[in-house]
Design an enzyme around this catalytic site. Structure first.
Site, PDB file in Angstrom:
ATOM      1  N   ASP A 212      -5.908   1.704   6.245  1.00 35.09           N
ATOM      2  CA  ASP A 212      -5.727   2.187   7.746  1.00 35.09           C
ATOM      3  C   ASP A 212      -6.353   0.642   8.501  1.00 35.09           C
ATOM      4  O   ASP A 212      -7.305   0.808   8.462  1.00 35.09           O
ATOM      5  CB  ASP A 212      -5.465   3.952   8.012  1.00 35.09           C
ATOM      6  CG  ASP A 212      -5.332   4.043   9.425  1.00 35.09           C
ATOM      7  OD1 ASP A 212      -4.212   3.641   9.778  1.00 35.09           O
ATOM      8  OD2 ASP A 212      -5.695   4.052  10.342  1.00 35.09           O
ATOM      9  N   GLU A 266      -4.679  -2.720   6.168  1.00 29.29           N
ATOM     10  CA  GLU A 266      -3.152  -2.919   6.897  1.00 29.29           C
ATOM     11  C   GLU A 266      -3.686  -4.174   8.233  1.00 29.29           C
ATOM     12  O   GLU A 266      -5.135  -3.189   8.771  1.00 29.29           O
ATOM     13  CB  GLU A 266      -3.069  -1.448   8.076  1.00 29.29           C
ATOM     14  CG  GLU A 266      -1.552  -1.579   8.599  1.00 29.29           C
ATOM     15  CD  GLU A 266      -1.498  -0.558   9.957  1.00 29.29           C
ATOM     16  OE1 GLU A 266      -1.143  -0.717  10.544  1.00 29.29           O
ATOM     17  OE2 GLU A 266      -3.081   0.545  10.528  1.00 29.29           O
TER      18      GLU A 266
HETATM   19  O1  TEU Z   1      -0.992   1.538  12.354  1.00 30.26           O
HETATM   20  C1  TEU Z   1      -1.931   1.651  13.142  1.00 30.26           C
HETATM   21  C2  TEU Z   1      -1.162   0.346  13.826  1.00 30.26           C
HETATM   22  O2  TEU Z   1      -1.297  -0.733  13.218  1.00 30.26           O
HETATM   23  C3  TEU Z   1       0.608   0.352  15.267  1.00 30.26           C
HETATM   24  O3  TEU Z   1       0.711   0.202  13.945  1.00 30.26           O
HETATM   25  C4  TEU Z   1       0.010   1.436  15.519  1.00 30.26           C
HETATM   26  O4  TEU Z   1       0.562   3.074  15.096  1.00 30.26           O
HETATM   27  C5  TEU Z   1       1.073   1.524  16.625  1.00 30.26           C
HETATM   28  O5  TEU Z   1       2.413   0.954  15.911  1.00 30.26           O
HETATM   29  C6  TEU Z   1       0.157   0.393  17.668  1.00 30.26           C
HETATM   30  O6  TEU Z   1       1.686   0.566  18.877  1.00 30.26           O
HETATM   31  C7  TEU Z   1      -2.361   2.716  11.170  1.00 30.26           C
HETATM   32  C8  TEU Z   1      -1.590   3.919  11.573  1.00 30.26           C
HETATM   33  O7  TEU Z   1      -0.073   2.776  10.661  1.00 30.26           O
HETATM   34  C9  TEU Z   1      -0.080   4.571  12.423  1.00 30.26           C
HETATM   35  O8  TEU Z   1       0.665   5.551  11.628  1.00 30.26           O
HETATM   36  C10 TEU Z   1      -1.969   5.085  13.205  1.00 30.26           C
HETATM   37  O9  TEU Z   1      -0.921   6.183  14.392  1.00 30.26           O
HETATM   38  C11 TEU Z   1      -2.282   4.191  13.688  1.00 30.26           C
HETATM   39  O10 TEU Z   1      -2.822   3.470  12.982  1.00 30.26           O
HETATM   40  C12 TEU Z   1      -4.291   4.940  13.478  1.00 30.26           C
HETATM   41  O11 TEU Z   1      -4.256   5.752  12.654  1.00 30.26           O
END
Ligand code: TEU
Ligand code: CA
Length: 565
Positions: A212, A266
């Site tokens: 993440d 990610e």
């Molecule tokens: O997501 C981070 C991210 O890159 C974004 O897509 C974010 O969730 C959001 O769309 C900003 O507008 C990751 C996880 O996939 C997400 O579910 C979490 O909320 C976030 O990190 C925090 O851990």
């Protein structure tokens, strides 16, 4: 020819790896399958559906966070990394799930959320107690500046990224929710804690991690203000920490290199230009990353702006150009943070939902990069008809409502209209298993998030029964891809990048050459292949038998064909 290159001539110079040939299926546990009627999906529920996933034909399951969490952000706020979330079950349930995955010859990848923890994590509970607490340095604390936050950093969930904690009268950093304090990776003890918890799960036999927001772990030096050019998209600033590569290499040396595993970063806020610095296999950092250019094409910021086919093709062409044999890519157009793939990139109307969902998977499984499928895409699940703020669960939405609508910046109507196209909750509604109450997701009276009202027509029971279903087409495509190395390692050529309706490309591995023709429009299109190219022998079509052709094609609306040349 160097020995390694000669060895890899059958794979176009790429070093063969299981994770380059696999197709990954993402499970969002809360919404997959409830086994005990409390309305929340759980691990036993997932185990009960492993045969379904095996039959579909995916190789790897990526599980969104299953760890103990107070669920401020649905498990992306972890309270205890070595404990299973109570609502999801027990460690015994996890072991059973892992055993079931292995017994079916599949693999399991976990979510590693270590940029931040929950504020209820033991480390943070200690850290906030006093400035000299041994855990103080596990997080990022700063005194006020001019009576306000230490800098202008903003949280992705609205407002400042700093919250003042009364106990010590200092601010802590949280790039996401107030309940998600960022860990201080510059503290070697924090890094050792992370390596330890990774080993804990790897020693159980899991096959890797999806990491993440991993490029945020090293914060930009000096925690200076975000420069004006980054203010609208601070993620491109937060990825500029000076120690990112050093920490990933250390993690590789201490953990990753000791296991047969995969790592998927990610990489929100990482440009394509920066990508090789993270995934080049000579650097020993990550195997691959999620690049957001394609998935966020229609909503690069909070606002829906729409998209055009040549833009999508340009993204894939650029990825192909900028990534070499030492890099690897991912292919995905959906996940738990984005609206439904068929509603965004296809056409979810009654007439075109089925063909366009099939077309999209034809594309994902024949482009270059490891494909990721999100749960429900194999059924052609669609966006949800949200009517008001009460229909949402997502903290991102709730905070934005307070910041934008309650302050009068945006009208409630336009806010909700935009969310119908962009909200993360579109993807989080429960899996639609059958036509019974609550789509067979739960036997209880209420699912944690409302089921999409279209579940009576769109569900897995229908998918498994109907030979022409999206599910059965996915299954056929997955089998085809699984036995065709050209889709994993073949070179890529876009034959007509400017065409606004058709996406036409080839994948070539040695003497094996495939031609993919996709009609991304609601109309029939007549088309002569460029340069006198002959279509070849039809391998797959999403609309059933197509006419035999030489080079003049008549494509029906949303038709997808794959030829062997
Ligand atoms: O997501 C981070 C991210 O890159 C974004 O897509 C974010 O969730 C959001 O769309 C900003 O507008 C990751 C996880 O996939 C997400 O579910 C979490 O909320 C976030 O990190 C925090 O851990
Ligand atoms: Ca449950």
């Amino acid at each position: 020819m160097p020995a390694q290159a000669a060895e890899n001539s059958a794979t176009n110079g790429y070093e063969p790896k299981w994770w380059k040939e696999a197709v990954v299926y993402q499970v969002y546990p809360r919404s997959f399958k409830d086994s005990n009627g409390d309305g929340i999906g759980d691990l036993k529920g997932i185990t009960s559906k492993l045969d379904y996933l095996k039959k579909l034909g995916v190789n790897v399951i990526w599980l969104s966070p299953h760890y103990d969490s107070p669920n401020a952000d649905n498990g992306y706020d972890i309270r205890d990394y070595r404990k299973v979330m109570t609502e999801f079950g027990t460690m015994a349930d996890f072991d059973e799930l892992l055993k079931g995955v292995k017994a079916r010859g599949m693999r399991l990848v976990l979510d590693l959320v270590v940029n931040h923890t929950s504020d209820e994590h033991r480390w943070f509970v200690e850290s906030r107690k006093s400035k000299d607490n041994p855990y103080r340095d596990y997080y990022i604390w700063r005194p006020a500046k001019d009576g306000g936050p230490p800098n202008n950093w903003t949280s992705f969930f609205s407002g400042s990224a700093w919250t003042l904690d009364p106990a010590t009268n200092e601010y802590y950093l949280h790039l996401f929710a107030v309940k998600q304090p960022d860990l201080n990776w510059d503290n070697p003890k924090v890094r050792q804690e992370v390596y330890g918890l990774m080993k804990f799960w790897l020693d159980k036999g899991v096959d890797g991690f999806r990491m993440d927001v991993i490029p945020f772990i090293s914060k930009p030096a000096g925690l200076k203000d975000i420069p004006p050019e980054y203010l609208k998209r601070p993620q491109y600033y937060y990825t500029q920490g000076p120690h990112l590569h050093e920490y990933l290499q250390e993690m590789n040396k201490e953990v990753v290199s000791k296991y047969d595993m995969t790592t998927i970063g990610e990489a929100f806020g990482v440009t394509l230009e920066q990508t090789p610095s993270l995934v080049d296999d000579r650097r020993h950092e990550l195997n691959m990353i999620f690049n957001f250019d394609a998935v966020r094409l229609a909503h690069p910021g909070p606002q829906w702006v729409g998209w055009k086919l040549p833009q999508l093709k340009a993204i894939y062409a650029e990825q192909n150009d900028k990534l070499g044999v030492h890099d690897w890519n991912t292919m995905f157009l959906s996940n738990h943070d984005n609206p439904r793939v068929v509603s965004t990139f296809g056409n979810d109307s009654k007439q075109f939902r089925v063909p366009s969902a099939k077309l999209l998977v034809t594309m994902l499984l024949t482009l270059k990069g490891t494909p990721f499928i999100y749960q429900g895409d194999e059924l052609g699940m669609t966006n949800y008809p949200f009517k008001g703020i009460a229909d949402f669960d997502d903290i991102e939405v709730k905070n934005a409502w307070k910041a934008e609508v309650e302050t009068g910046h945006i009208s409630a109507e336009s806010f909700i209209a935009n969310l119908r196209k962009t909200s993360r909750d579109n993807a989080r509604t429960p899996m639609q298993w059958d036509a019974s109450a609550n789509s067979g997701f739960t036997t209880g009276p209420k699912a944690w998030l409302a089921v999409n009202p279209n579940y009576r027509e769109i569900n897995a029971a229908q998918g498994e029964k109907d030979p022409e279903s999206i599910y059965n087409y996915f299954s056929k495509m997955l089998a085809f891809r699984g036995t065709t190395k050209a889709f994993a390692y073949g070179s890529y050529e876009d034959l007509d990048p400017k065409n606004e309706k058709l996406f036409v490309y080839t994948r070539t591995l040695g003497s094996e050459k495939y031609l993919v023709v996709l009609n991304f429009s609601d109309e029939a299109v007549s088309y002569s292949l460029p340069g006198g190219v002959k279509a070849g022998k039809l391998q797959i079509s999403n609309l059933g038998k197509a006419e035999e052709v030489t080079n003049a094609l008549k494509l029906r609306a949303w038709e997808a064909r794959v030829y062997r040349q």
